[in-house]
Each structure stands twice: as C-alpha cells, then as structure tokens.
Motif scaffolding. Structure first.
Motif, PDB file in Angstrom:
ATOM      1  N   VAL A 150       0.825  -1.214   0.000  1.00 31.52           N
ATOM      2  CA  VAL A 150       0.000   0.000   0.000  1.00 31.52           C
ATOM      3  C   VAL A 150       0.857   1.260   0.000  1.00 31.52           C
ATOM      4  O   VAL A 150       0.395   2.338  -0.415  1.00 31.52           O
ATOM      5  CB  VAL A 150      -0.956   0.011   1.214  1.00 31.52           C
ATOM      6  N   VAL A 151       2.123   1.148   0.426  1.00 28.20           N
ATOM      7  CA  VAL A 151       3.001   2.319   0.457  1.00 28.20           C
ATOM      8  C   VAL A 151       3.716   2.518  -0.876  1.00 28.20           C
ATOM      9  O   VAL A 151       3.850   3.653  -1.364  1.00 28.20           O
ATOM     10  CB  VAL A 151       4.024   2.193   1.602  1.00 28.20           C
ATOM     11  N   LEU A 152       4.158   1.438  -1.523  1.00 26.66           N
ATOM     12  CA  LEU A 152       5.026   1.547  -2.688  1.00 26.66           C
ATOM     13  C   LEU A 152       4.361   1.221  -4.019  1.00 26.66           C
ATOM     14  O   LEU A 152       4.812   1.706  -5.066  1.00 26.66           O
ATOM     15  CB  LEU A 152       6.247   0.629  -2.513  1.00 26.66           C
ATOM     16  N   ALA A 153       3.335   0.420  -4.022  1.00 24.98           N
ATOM     17  CA  ALA A 153       2.746  -0.068  -5.274  1.00 24.98           C
ATOM     18  C   ALA A 153       1.885   1.007  -5.941  1.00 24.98           C
ATOM     19  O   ALA A 153       1.509   2.006  -5.305  1.00 24.98           O
ATOM     20  CB  ALA A 153       1.900  -1.316  -4.993  1.00 24.98           C
ATOM     21  N   PRO A 154       1.553   0.814  -7.230  1.00 25.74           N
ATOM     22  CA  PRO A 154       0.611   1.720  -7.906  1.00 25.74           C
ATOM     23  C   PRO A 154      -0.727   1.784  -7.186  1.00 25.74           C
ATOM     24  O   PRO A 154      -1.072   0.886  -6.406  1.00 25.74           O
ATOM     25  CB  PRO A 154       0.475   1.096  -9.301  1.00 25.74           C
ATOM     26  N   THR A 155      -1.489   2.811  -7.462  1.00 23.24           N
ATOM     27  CA  THR A 155      -2.710   3.084  -6.705  1.00 23.24           C
ATOM     28  C   THR A 155      -3.700   1.930  -6.734  1.00 23.24           C
ATOM     29  O   THR A 155      -4.246   1.534  -5.695  1.00 23.24           O
ATOM     30  CB  THR A 155      -3.382   4.353  -7.240  1.00 23.24           C
ATOM     31  N   ASP A 156      -3.944   1.369  -7.926  1.00 22.69           N
ATOM     32  CA  ASP A 156      -4.940   0.304  -8.009  1.00 22.69           C
ATOM     33  C   ASP A 156      -4.502  -0.965  -7.282  1.00 22.69           C
ATOM     34  O   ASP A 156      -5.330  -1.680  -6.712  1.00 22.69           O
ATOM     35  CB  ASP A 156      -5.280  -0.002  -9.471  1.00 22.69           C
ATOM     36  N   VAL A 157      -3.199  -1.248  -7.265  1.00 25.77           N
ATOM     37  CA  VAL A 157      -2.694  -2.392  -6.520  1.00 25.77           C
ATOM     38  C   VAL A 157      -2.788  -2.139  -5.016  1.00 25.77           C
ATOM     39  O   VAL A 157      -3.182  -3.018  -4.242  1.00 25.77           O
ATOM     40  CB  VAL A 157      -1.239  -2.710  -6.912  1.00 25.77           C
ATOM     41  N   ALA A 158      -2.462  -0.913  -4.598  1.00 23.98           N
ATOM     42  CA  ALA A 158      -2.508  -0.567  -3.178  1.00 23.98           C
ATOM     43  C   ALA A 158      -3.939  -0.561  -2.651  1.00 23.98           C
ATOM     44  O   ALA A 158      -4.204  -1.057  -1.551  1.00 23.98           O
ATOM     45  CB  ALA A 158      -1.851   0.797  -2.965  1.00 23.98           C
ATOM     46  N   GLU A 159      -4.869  -0.018  -3.417  1.00 25.85           N
ATOM     47  CA  GLU A 159      -6.258   0.066  -2.955  1.00 25.85           C
ATOM     48  C   GLU A 159      -6.895  -1.311  -2.804  1.00 25.85           C
ATOM     49  O   GLU A 159      -7.774  -1.505  -1.955  1.00 25.85           O
ATOM     50  CB  GLU A 159      -7.074   0.915  -3.928  1.00 25.85           C
ATOM     51  N   ALA A 160      -6.448  -2.274  -3.590  1.00 23.49           N
ATOM     52  CA  ALA A 160      -6.994  -3.626  -3.465  1.00 23.49           C
ATOM     53  C   ALA A 160      -6.567  -4.290  -2.162  1.00 23.49           C
ATOM     54  O   ALA A 160      -7.276  -5.148  -1.631  1.00 23.49           O
ATOM     55  CB  ALA A 160      -6.557  -4.474  -4.657  1.00 23.49           C
ATOM     56  N   ALA A 161      -5.411  -3.873  -1.634  1.00 23.58           N
ATOM     57  CA  ALA A 161      -4.873  -4.527  -0.431  1.00 23.58           C
ATOM     58  C   ALA A 161      -5.235  -3.808   0.861  1.00 23.58           C
ATOM     59  O   ALA A 161      -5.081  -4.388   1.941  1.00 23.58           O
ATOM     60  CB  ALA A 161      -3.354  -4.624  -0.542  1.00 23.58           C
ATOM     61  N   ILE A 162      -5.725  -2.574   0.788  1.00 22.25           N
ATOM     62  CA  ILE A 162      -5.867  -1.772   1.995  1.00 22.25           C
ATOM     63  C   ILE A 162      -6.984  -2.267   2.909  1.00 22.25           C
ATOM     64  O   ILE A 162      -6.837  -2.268   4.137  1.00 22.25           O
ATOM     65  CB  ILE A 162      -6.069  -0.281   1.627  1.00 22.25           C
ATOM     66  N   SER A 163      -8.115  -2.705   2.363  1.00 19.32           N
ATOM     67  CA  SER A 163      -9.236  -3.137   3.219  1.00 19.32           C
ATOM     68  C   SER A 163      -8.896  -4.377   4.043  1.00 19.32           C
ATOM     69  O   SER A 163      -9.120  -4.396   5.263  1.00 19.32           O
ATOM     70  CB  SER A 163     -10.487  -3.374   2.372  1.00 19.32           C
ATOM     71  N   PRO A 164      -8.348  -5.461   3.434  1.00 18.56           N
ATOM     72  CA  PRO A 164      -7.933  -6.609   4.267  1.00 18.56           C
ATOM     73  C   PRO A 164      -6.877  -6.238   5.296  1.00 18.56           C
ATOM     74  O   PRO A 164      -6.893  -6.768   6.417  1.00 18.56           O
ATOM     75  CB  PRO A 164      -7.391  -7.609   3.239  1.00 18.56           C
ATOM     76  N   LEU A 165      -5.983  -5.330   4.946  1.00 17.93           N
ATOM     77  CA  LEU A 165      -4.946  -4.915   5.885  1.00 17.93           C
ATOM     78  C   LEU A 165      -5.546  -4.167   7.071  1.00 17.93           C
ATOM     79  O   LEU A 165      -5.179  -4.421   8.227  1.00 17.93           O
ATOM     80  CB  LEU A 165      -3.911  -4.043   5.178  1.00 17.93           C
ATOM     81  N   LEU A 166      -6.481  -3.259   6.812  1.00 18.85           N
ATOM     82  CA  LEU A 166      -7.104  -2.503   7.900  1.00 18.85           C
ATOM     83  C   LEU A 166      -7.877  -3.417   8.847  1.00 18.85           C
ATOM     84  O   LEU A 166      -7.791  -3.268  10.075  1.00 18.85           O
ATOM     85  CB  LEU A 166      -8.045  -1.436   7.330  1.00 18.85           C
ATOM     86  N   VAL A 167      -8.620  -4.363   8.295  1.00 21.69           N
ATOM     87  CA  VAL A 167      -9.398  -5.280   9.134  1.00 21.69           C
ATOM     88  C   VAL A 167      -8.463  -6.151   9.978  1.00 21.69           C
ATOM     89  O   VAL A 167      -8.712  -6.375  11.177  1.00 21.69           O
ATOM     90  CB  VAL A 167     -10.331  -6.143   8.273  1.00 21.69           C
ATOM     91  N   LEU A 168      -7.374  -6.644   9.385  1.00 23.90           N
ATOM     92  CA  LEU A 168      -6.424  -7.455  10.144  1.00 23.90           C
ATOM     93  C   LEU A 168      -5.746  -6.620  11.224  1.00 23.90           C
ATOM     94  O   LEU A 168      -5.541  -7.091  12.349  1.00 23.90           O
ATOM     95  CB  LEU A 168      -5.377  -8.059   9.206  1.00 23.90           C
ATOM     96  N   TRP A 169      -5.423  -5.373  10.904  1.00 22.26           N
ATOM     97  CA  TRP A 169      -4.776  -4.506  11.888  1.00 22.26           C
ATOM     98  C   TRP A 169      -5.725  -4.214  13.057  1.00 22.26           C
ATOM     99  O   TRP A 169      -5.299  -4.181  14.207  1.00 22.26           O
ATOM    100  CB  TRP A 169      -4.309  -3.221  11.243  1.00 22.26           C
ATOM    101  N   THR A 170      -6.994  -4.025  12.761  1.00 23.90           N
ATOM    102  CA  THR A 170      -7.981  -3.827  13.824  1.00 23.90           C
ATOM    103  C   THR A 170      -8.103  -5.079  14.682  1.00 23.90           C
ATOM    104  O   THR A 170      -8.242  -4.999  15.911  1.00 23.90           O
ATOM    105  CB  THR A 170      -9.350  -3.465  13.230  1.00 23.90           C
ATOM    106  N   GLN A 171      -8.044  -6.239  14.045  1.00 22.63           N
ATOM    107  CA  GLN A 171      -8.067  -7.500  14.793  1.00 22.63           C
ATOM    108  C   GLN A 171      -6.875  -7.574  15.743  1.00 22.63           C
ATOM    109  O   GLN A 171      -7.034  -7.959  16.920  1.00 22.63           O
ATOM    110  CB  GLN A 171      -8.036  -8.682  13.829  1.00 22.63           C
ATOM    111  N   LEU A 172      -5.689  -7.229  15.271  1.00 25.70           N
ATOM    112  CA  LEU A 172      -4.501  -7.266  16.125  1.00 25.70           C
ATOM    113  C   LEU A 172      -4.632  -6.300  17.291  1.00 25.70           C
ATOM    114  O   LEU A 172      -4.197  -6.599  18.414  1.00 25.70           O
ATOM    115  CB  LEU A 172      -3.251  -6.940  15.295  1.00 25.70           C
TER     116      LEU A 172
END
Length: 287
Positions: free
Chosen positions: A128-150
C-alpha cells in the motif's frame, strides 16, 4: 477497654479481608495493553486518513469490537467467574491467563506467527506504500481489518477482565469477515494483472506481486480459519475450566446475570422440599 480493642481489631480485620478479596477479584490490567492499543489505533487512523477505504470495512472495525465489549460485560460479567477463583483452584486466574495457546512456546508456532505477520501485515503494508494506486487500494481493506483484529487481540488476549469466549470471538469474527475481502482482493488483483499484461505496462511486476500476495493471503488465512482456529485452538481455549461463565437468566434475547446467593438459596430450598415429600411418601408405601 479490652472489648473496644477487640471490636476495633475485628473491624480492621474485616477491612483488610475485604481489600484482599477486592485485589484478588480486581487484578491489574497488564501495563502493555493501554499504550499498545493506543499506538495501534493511531496507525489505523493514519491508514484511514491516508487511503480511500470503503465504508463497509470501517463500519465493521467499529461495530464488531463494540459488540464484543458489550457481550463481555452483559453476558460474561467481565470474566467475573474466573476472577473469583481462589489461588488454590487448579485453574485460577493466573493459570487460565498464563497461555492463550498451549503450544505458544514451540518453534513451529513461532514460525507460524512470523509467517502470518509477514504475509498478512508487512508485505501488504509495503504494497500500500510503494505499489501503484490500483494495486494498493486492493490490499488496503484486508490490511485494515487485520490490523484492527490485532489491536483487539492486544486489548483482550491477556486481559483478566475479558472472558475466554470473547477472546476467541475476536479473531474468529475478523477471520470470517475477512474471507470475502480476501476473495475481492484476489479477484481485483487478477483483473489488474490481466489488464497490465495486455497493455504491456512497465510496472507489471507490481501487478504480478499483487496477484501472488493476494493468492497467498487467501490460501493462508482460509487454512488458518478452518484448520488452526476451529480445529486446533478452539477446543483447547473453550474448555470448561477456562471458559466457565456466570449463570444467566434470559428474558427473550436479553441476558440478565443471576446472583449466586439467590441461586444457592433456591437450590437448597428445592432440596428441602424434595426431602419433605420423600419423608411423607415413605410411610404411605410401608402402609
């Protein structure tokens, strides 16, 4: 004067006993929980502020932890049954809270957790930090949910005021919800990869990386949910000695905790009635 001293000493002893019981039933919260949760929440807020995250995952990250807090308080009394156990109980509070999983000290479990951290947090964060926008946006929702779980696990897993069933519901609920997000991540990554390959995009390596990462996450977390969480961890964590809960009287779908003193009186009174009835019926049979 001697009687007055006895009364004073008795009062002091009662106060000390009450304080000892209060300390036994009201253990301190581990010191790492509050700063840990604060730091993780700050990073989650930074992700929400920086990236365009859909409303549905954000609502889940707010409403589900709120539900767990309410369930822990109203259904399980903030783990009161386990906290009331004496130090001589074979499964007292310190024993129940000592390990969240019996194999947590083994080398395979440490490697397993390191793999989960790398696959689920570090590589998606780099994406989400380095990849192109469309690649980063696809990964952000699962990452946020996992981070909230942690973050919720930091607050719950070693907290003496959180019942073990609630501690189990923290990862279980997030794992189940993330399954659909992981499928969406894989589908979006596959479509982006095919589009980049057709257009001979110079940054196609990021699309390849995004597709591989989404595939690995989908496989890893699905296996983690249906094998480790449900089959390996759940039977151990939800054992009676670790997961005993207070008596509950249900009024429709609203739980009300039953006071233990009243429950004992009811049981003793019912036993007395049964004894009296038995005494009355014995002579009748003999006659």
């Amino acid at each position: 004067m001697g009687l007055l001293n006895l009364l004073v000493l008795k009062k002091v002893n009662e106060v000390q006993t009450a304080k000892a019981k209060e300390q036994l039933h009201s253990p301190p919260i581990p010191s790492f929980i509050i700063p840990g949760v604060a730091a993780q929440t700050l990073l989650a807020a930074l992700m929400v502020h920086t990236f365009d995250i859909p409303t549905r995952p954000m609502l889940f990250c707010i409403l589900y932890p709120t539900y767990l807090v309410m369930a822990n308080h109203f259904r399980f009394g903030n783990n009161i049954i386990i906290r009331q156990r004496s130090n001589h109980h074979p499964f007292n509070l310190s024993v129940v809270m000592s390990k969240i999983f019996s194999g947590s000290d083994t080398s395979w479990f440490m490697c397993y957790m390191a793999s989960a951290t790398t696959v689920g947090v570090l590589l998606p964060l780099m994406t989400v930090v380095l990849a192109p926008t469309d690649v980063a946006e696809a990964a952000i929702s699962p990452l946020l949910v996992l981070w909230t779980q942690l973050t919720c696990e930091t607050a719950a897993m070693l907290n003496p005021y959180v019942h073990r069933f609630i501690a189990f519901l923290v990862p279980l609920g997030f794992f189940v919800y993330r399954e659909s997000l992981l499928v969406d991540w894989f589908s979006t990554s596959l479509a982006s990869y095919e589009s980049a390959s057709a257009n001979s995009d110079t940054s196609s390596q990021w699309y390849t990386f995004g597709l591989i990462l989404s595939s690995v996450n989908l496989i890893f977390w699905t296996a983690n949910l249906f094998v480790f969480t449900l089959l390996r961890w759940a039977p151990e964590l939800l054992a009676d000695e670790k997961c005993e809960s207070p008596e509950i009287e249900w009024k429709m779908i609203v739980p009300h905790q039953v006071k233990s003193n009243g429950l004992k009186k009811k049981k003793s009174s019912s036993v007395g009635v049964g004894d009296e009835q038995g005494k009355k019926t014995v002579p009748a049979k003999a006659a």
